[in-house]
Design a protein around this motif. Structure first.
Motif: not given
Length: 423
Positions: A53-67
Motif C-alpha cells: 500500500x502506497x500513500x502520497x502526501x504533499x509536503x509544504x510549510x503552509x497553504x496560507x497566503x496573506x494580503x
C-alpha cells in the motif's frame, strides 16, 4: 522501514515487486493505492507475493497566503527643499542573515523599510522595523501602530514618531494541483498548432515543421510530447481535441481553427494520436497565415463553458504552439478576458527565434488583461514559455523527478502554473 541507502539490496531476500505511475496514486481521493506484488518475471502464477500500500502526501510549510494593506503616519520629512515621497519595501531574512524582497512568506521576521523616493535611485531611508506576519496580524486586530526605527552605524537605534499601521489583513488558502485532482477534477487536454508560412516549408530541413526521417523530433513534436505526457495521466478517456490554425485546409479554405485529423471529429486518441494527426496534416495542409489566436481560444472557451453548464467537473488546458507574431492581439486579449471566468488555462509554447514580446503581454504577470471594452480579466489564465528556455534550463539542471516523468522539470512546472497558479 530502513532507508534504501542504508541497505545492500544484494544481501536482502526478494519478497516481490510492483510498478505504477504517480498519477495512479494522486488521483485517488485519499491518495492511497494498494498494489499486488509479483515475482521478477511479472504478474501471473499461483504464488501470492502479498500486497503493498502506497500513500502520497504533499509536503509544504503552509497553504496560507496573506494580503495586507499597510500605511504610515507622522513620517519625518527627509527632503530639505521638497515634499517627501515615501514608499515601503518588504524583505524577509534568509538563512545567511541577508534580506531579499518578498511577496509572501511564512512567519519569519520581515524587514519593512520606508524610503523617500528620489528619481536618481538614491532613495533615503526614513525608518524601518522588523515584524513577523503574526505580529502584523496583531497590529491589525488591535488597531495599533508600531514605531519605525532609524538604525545608525554605531549600532544604536532611534525610535521615531512615525508609525506603521496594518489597515487590512486577509488570509487566503492556496489550493495545489493535487488538491484539485484528488477532489475529483479531471484535466481535459487540448492542443492548437501554428500552420502559418513563417514556419518554413515542411520539406526543408530548416523548417520548424520539418519531419526528420531519423526520428528526431522537431520543436512542435517536442512540445506536444512534453506537455501531453504530463497531462494525459489526468485525463481518463485520453481523447484530446486537436486543432491547427493559419493554414489552407484539405479543400483549400483558409482556416484559423481546423480539425487536425482532417475529419469532422476534432478529437484524437492519446498523445500519439496528436502526433499522427500533426504529421498527416503537414502533407495535406498548405501553410498560410496570418497568425490568429482568438479563434482557437474561443473554441476552447466554448467547450469549457458547455462543461460548466452541464455540471461537469473538468478543467481544460489548451496548449498553443506557435512561432510568430500575432495579427489579432486585441481580439486575442478580448477572448482571454471573456474566458477568464471559466475552468480554462492556456499554455503558450514559443518555438523558433521570433520576438515573443506579445506572448509576454498575454502572460500578464503582475497585472490583469483588459479587453477593448474596458473589462478586466477575472484571473490570469495564460502561461508563456519559450521552448529554447525550457530545454536550456532542463539540460543544465537535471533531476531524478524529471527523468521519472520523462519530461523536463521546467516544462512540468509551467504546466502546473498554467493550470492552477493565479497571478
Amino acid at each position: 522501514m530502513k532507508s534504501l541507502t542504508a541497505l545492500n539490496l544484494n544481501e536482502q531476500d526478494f519478497l516481490g515487486e510492483t510498478t505504477c505511475v504517480l498519477s495512479e496514486i494522486v488521483t485517488k481521493s485519499n491518495r492511497t493505492l494498494t498494489l499486488n506484488l509479483h515475482g521478477k518475471n511479472g504478474p501471473g502464477g499461483s504464488r501470492n507475493f502479498g500486497a503493498l500500500t502506497v500513500h502520497a502526501e504533499e509536503t509544504f510549510l503552509s497553504r496560507i497566503t496573506v494580503e495586507m494593506k499597510l500605511c504610515c503616519s507622522q513620517l519625518d520629512n527627509v527632503d530639505m527643499f521638497s515634499k517627501s515621497d515615501p514608499f515601503l519595501r518588504i524583505s524577509r531574512q534568509t538563512e545567511d542573515g541577508n534580506h531579499v524582497p518578498i511577496y509572501k512568506t511564512e512567519d519569519d521576521p520581515l524587514l519593512i523599510e520606508c524610503f523617500d523616493f528620489n528619481s536618481n535611485g538614491n532613495h533615503v531611508l526614513i525608518g524601518q522595523l522588523h515584524k513577523s506576519v503574526s505580529e502584523l496580524e496583531k497590529l491589525h486586530k488591535d488597531r495599533s501602530g508600531a514605531n519605525l526605527i532609524l538604525p545608525s552605524h554605531r549600532g544604536q537605534e532611534k525610535v521615531l514618531k512615525g508609525q506603521l499601521f496594518v489597515d487590512q489583513f486577509i488570509e487566503k488558502e492556496h489550493f495545489s494541483f493535487l488538491d484539485y485532482i484528488s477532489s475529483g477534477f479531471e484535466i481535459n487536454f487540448m492542443v492548437a498548432i501554428d500552420f502559418t508560412a513563417s514556419n518554413g516549408t515542411p520539406r526543408n530541413q530548416d523548417s520548424l515543421h520539418y519531419i526528420d526521417p531519423s526520428g528526431r523530433l522537431n520543436s512542435y513534436q517536442q512540445a506536444i510530447m512534453e506537455v501531453g505526457e504530463v497531462i494525459q495521466f489526468y485525463d481518463s478517456d485520453r481523447r484530446f481535441p486537436a486543432w491547427g490554425f493559419g493554414g489552407r485546409t484539405y479543400d483549400g479554405t483558409l482556416s484559423h481553427c481546423f480539425n487536425l485529423n482532417g475529419t469532422n471529429a476534432y478529437e484524437v486518441e492519446g498523445v500519439q494520436g496528436i502526433m499522427a494527426a500533426y504529421a498527416s496534416a503537414l502533407h495535406n495542409v498548405t501553410l498560410a497565415g496570418p497568425t490568429l489566436f482568438s479563434h482557437v481560444i474561443s473554441m476552447a472557451a466554448q467547450m469549457a463553458s458547455q462543461a460548466t453548464s452541464n455540471g461537469i467537473t473538468k478543467y481544460f488546458v489548451l496548449l498553443i504552439i506557435t512561432d510568430g507574431v500575432l495579427t489579432d492581439i486585441q481580439e486575442t486579449m478580448d477572448a482571454l478576458v471573456r474566458a477568464s471566468d471559466l475552468p480554462l488555462s492556456i499554455l503558450i509554447v514559443g518555438v523558433g527565434n521570433a520576438d515573443f514580446k506579445q506572448m509576454e503581454v498575454l502572460d500578464a504577470d503582475g497585472r490583469r488583461l483588459e479587453s477593448s471594452t474596458g473589462r478586466v480579466a477575472t484571473r490570469d489564465i495564460v502561461q508563456f514559455v519559450p521552448m529554447q528556455e525550457v530545454h536550456s534550463k532542463s539540460c543544465s539542471t537535471p533531476s531524478s523527478f524529471s527523468r521519472d516523468l520523462g519530461v523536463p522539470t521546467l516544462m512540468f512546472e509551467h504546466v502546473l502554473d498554467a493550470i492552477f497558479q493565479e497571478k
